[in-house]
Design a protein around this motif. Structure first.
Motif, PDB file in Angstrom:
ATOM      1  N   HIS A 111       0.838  -1.196   0.000  1.00 29.45           N
ATOM      2  CA  HIS A 111       0.000   0.000   0.000  1.00 29.45           C
ATOM      3  C   HIS A 111       0.878   1.252   0.000  1.00 29.45           C
ATOM      4  O   HIS A 111       0.653   2.195  -0.767  1.00 29.45           O
ATOM      5  N   ARG A 332      -0.242   0.713 -12.765  1.00 29.85           N
ATOM      6  CA  ARG A 332      -0.763  -0.393 -11.956  1.00 29.85           C
ATOM      7  C   ARG A 332       0.242  -1.537 -11.863  1.00 29.85           C
ATOM      8  O   ARG A 332       0.268  -2.276 -10.877  1.00 29.85           O
ATOM      9  N   ARG A 399      -1.221 -14.562  -3.787  1.00 32.41           N
ATOM     10  CA  ARG A 399      -2.438 -13.982  -3.195  1.00 32.41           C
ATOM     11  C   ARG A 399      -2.639 -14.497  -1.773  1.00 32.41           C
ATOM     12  O   ARG A 399      -2.959 -13.718  -0.854  1.00 32.41           O
ATOM     13  N   ASN A 403      -2.660 -12.136   1.569  1.00 32.26           N
ATOM     14  CA  ASN A 403      -3.789 -12.149   2.502  1.00 32.26           C
ATOM     15  C   ASN A 403      -3.338 -12.550   3.905  1.00 32.26           C
ATOM     16  O   ASN A 403      -3.786 -11.979   4.907  1.00 32.26           O
ATOM     17  N   GLY A 413      -8.859  -3.594   3.061  1.00 36.20           N
ATOM     18  CA  GLY A 413      -8.414  -4.533   2.034  1.00 36.20           C
ATOM     19  C   GLY A 413      -6.958  -4.911   2.207  1.00 36.20           C
ATOM     20  O   GLY A 413      -6.142  -4.095   2.649  1.00 36.20           O
ATOM     21  N   THR A 414      -6.608  -6.139   1.851  1.00 34.00           N
ATOM     22  CA  THR A 414      -5.222  -6.589   1.919  1.00 34.00           C
ATOM     23  C   THR A 414      -4.458  -6.132   0.681  1.00 34.00           C
ATOM     24  O   THR A 414      -5.020  -5.531  -0.242  1.00 34.00           O
ATOM     25  N   GLU A 415      -3.184  -6.465   0.648  1.00 34.93           N
ATOM     26  CA  GLU A 415      -2.327  -6.111  -0.495  1.00 34.93           C
ATOM     27  C   GLU A 415      -2.645  -6.942  -1.742  1.00 34.93           C
ATOM     28  O   GLU A 415      -2.154  -6.654  -2.833  1.00 34.93           O
ATOM     29  N   ALA A 416      -3.487  -7.977  -1.579  1.00 31.60           N
ATOM     30  CA  ALA A 416      -3.734  -8.904  -2.692  1.00 31.60           C
ATOM     31  C   ALA A 416      -4.385  -8.227  -3.890  1.00 31.60           C
ATOM     32  O   ALA A 416      -4.216  -8.686  -5.025  1.00 31.60           O
ATOM     33  N   HIS A 417      -5.109  -7.136  -3.680  1.00 35.58           N
ATOM     34  CA  HIS A 417      -5.797  -6.507  -4.816  1.00 35.58           C
ATOM     35  C   HIS A 417      -4.808  -5.911  -5.812  1.00 35.58           C
ATOM     36  O   HIS A 417      -5.166  -5.663  -6.971  1.00 35.58           O
ATOM     37  N   PHE A 418      -3.571  -5.714  -5.395  1.00 37.75           N
ATOM     38  CA  PHE A 418      -2.578  -5.183  -6.333  1.00 37.75           C
ATOM     39  C   PHE A 418      -2.196  -6.203  -7.410  1.00 37.75           C
ATOM     40  O   PHE A 418      -1.532  -5.845  -8.384  1.00 37.75           O
ATOM     41  N   ALA A 420      -4.308  -7.559  -9.323  1.00 33.51           N
ATOM     42  CA  ALA A 420      -5.377  -7.524 -10.322  1.00 33.51           C
ATOM     43  C   ALA A 420      -4.876  -7.423 -11.767  1.00 33.51           C
ATOM     44  O   ALA A 420      -5.387  -8.140 -12.645  1.00 33.51           O
ATOM     45  N   ASP A 423      -3.791 -10.885 -12.666  1.00 31.16           N
ATOM     46  CA  ASP A 423      -4.954 -11.773 -12.797  1.00 31.16           C
ATOM     47  C   ASP A 423      -5.617 -11.571 -14.153  1.00 31.16           C
ATOM     48  O   ASP A 423      -6.065 -12.527 -14.799  1.00 31.16           O
TER      49      ASP A 423
END
Length: 457
Positions: A111, A332, A399, A403, A413-418, A420, A423
């Motif tokens: 983050h 991103r 991921r 998490n 939210g965790t760092e996992a959304h980075f 995306a 994915d």
């Protein structure tokens, strides 16, 4: 690195060499994330490259960034070549072809890393836009020939420019016409370093495939998806690339030090002047090979630190580990690269699972994967399956690791959304390079200049 080291402590024992790396061991709570990214500057009026000199050149950009950030200038032979924060939290430096690089500070979470990159890009935009500059996030210079590419006035680069053509076909292009995103990560012990080196070296081609974004050279498709990765297949392979011993179960700080000792040097820095030392290895230097060439021929800690920074294996060891396999990309992706490796390496269960994936690959598999990824990316073979299939599992492990770290943002939210953007690559089965090639053949109508409009920051 923003600036070369000038630590004059004499090198008297082998333990000092090893200690440069082993001294980086730190407890897990002290582990940090250091992210670097490079980008190509261009003039928005005609998509030409930005030279160093001139009212709206790189020098002026650095001076504007100095005023904006308050960071201290880094000067080489009278030329400003970078900026360094006063608190050690980051630096801006120039790559040989004018690529503008942020070397981020040591941060606790992805983050924070993403906020750091966003803040930097916002500052760059504020300074650069009135000067008619934009910045492009891809892995390889898509339009300008080598001769058209500006050359930055940095003394060490003059030495490298003369040396590179002697030791490989890709060195000059690597220096001047590529960009990367890189993350630097910590370890707790020699065993922890060994595990992380083994996993990250074996899986580095997966990152190269996921981040492939350099399908154009000299204004047209080059037949590859990651031209940057292809360049590293023949860039001074004595000091660069893939080395089997780094994937061995007995890999150690000592083994890396011994390897580094027998690599040719680039330079020695004395009294602010760079001396060409490409004709000797560091071991020969320590044995007195330069006694007739330097007024101070005794090797020191600064020389060793600088030498370690001029070695280019796929994963580089200093007092931390550097993941070096990814092409540059849009903003991103700057957040996705550290997220990928932090998820794999900073959680114990995830590292265990990553080891299982990495161990599926023999050294020969890794070498074959690395050879095939520049042209095939996700379709390249990875042992008994494809890189794309392996990458799907790698992302799943990352991921889970992110998490499990439980580093939350203000929304919980965790760092996992980075992850995306990566994915999306797997879901579509399409790299950024392939998307750009589709655009080139359709909406761009074969005109490369559109890349500067569609993929700029």
């Amino acid at each position: 690195m923003a600036r070369d080291t000038t630590d004059t402590t004499p090198l008297e024992t082998r333990d000092q060499l090893i200690g440069t790396m082993s001294g980086g061991c730190k407890p897990k709570e002290a582990w940090r994330i250091g992210t670097e990214h490079e980008k190509f500057g261009f003039y928005t009026k005609d998509f030409s490259p930005v030279p160093y000199e001139g009212e709206n050149g790189i020098r002026a950009l650095l001076e504007g960034m100095q005023e904006k950030t308050g960071w201290e200038p880094i000067v080489d032979a009278g030329n400003i070549i970078g900026l360094a924060s006063t608190d050690g939290s980051g630096a801006i430096s120039l790559e040989p072809g004018g690529q503008f690089e942020l070397s981020g500070g040591p941060l606790e979470t992805v983050h924070q890393t993403c906020r750091e990159s966003n803040r930097h890009l916002s500052q760059v935009r504020e300074v650069a836009e009135p000067m008619g500059m934009g910045f492009l996030g891809v892995g390889g210079s898509p339009k300008w020939t080598y001769d058209e590419t500006p050359k930055m006035p940095k003394s060490r680069y003059d030495i490298m420019r003369a040396y590179m053509p002697k030791v490989g076909s890709g060195g000059l292009d690597m220096m001047h016409r590529t960009c990367t995103i890189q993350v630097n990560l910590d370890f707790s012990s020699e065993d922890d370093m060994r595990r992380k080196m083994n996993v990250s070296t074996r899986l580095q081609p997966v990152a190269s495939a996921l981040f492939a974004s350099s399908p154009f050279t000299d204004g047209k498709p080059n037949g590859l998806l990651s031209w940057r990765s292809d360049i590293w297949r023949d860039t001074d392979n004595d000091r660069a690339g893939l080395h089997d011993f780094m994937m061995a179960d007995v890999f150690s700080f000592e083994a890396y030090a011994d390897w580094a000792l027998d690599r040719p040097m680039y330079f020695v820095l004395r009294d602010g002047k760079y001396h060409d030392c490409t004709h000797v290895t560091f071991r020969q230097f320590m044995d007195g090979a330069l006694k007739d060439e330097l007024s101070d021929p005794v090797a020191n800690m600064g020389d060793w630190t600088n030498h370690l920074g001029t070695l280019f294996p796929d994963v580089r060891l200093k007092s931390f580990l550097e993941m070096r396999g990814a092409d540059g990309g849009p903003w991103r992706r700057i957040c996705a690269l550290p997220a990928l490796w932090v998820g794999l390496l900073y959680d114990e269960a995830a590292l265990d699972a990553a080891e299982v994936l990495a161990r599926e690959l023999t050294v020969q598999d890794v070498r074959a994967m690395r050879e095939a990824v520049p042209a095939q990316a996700l379709a390249a073979p990875a042992g008994k399956r494809t890189v794309g299939e392996l990458a799907k599992d790698v992302l799943s492990v990352s991921r889970a690791g992110l998490n499990a770290r439980g580093k939350l943002n203000s929304e919980g939210g965790t760092e996992a959304h980075f992850l995306a953007p990566l994915d999306e690559v797997i879901a579509l089965g399409e790299t950024q390079a392939e998307r750009m090639l589709t655009q080139y053949a359709s909406s761009w109508d074969g005109e490369i200049d559109h890349i500067f409009e569609e993929w700029a920051y």
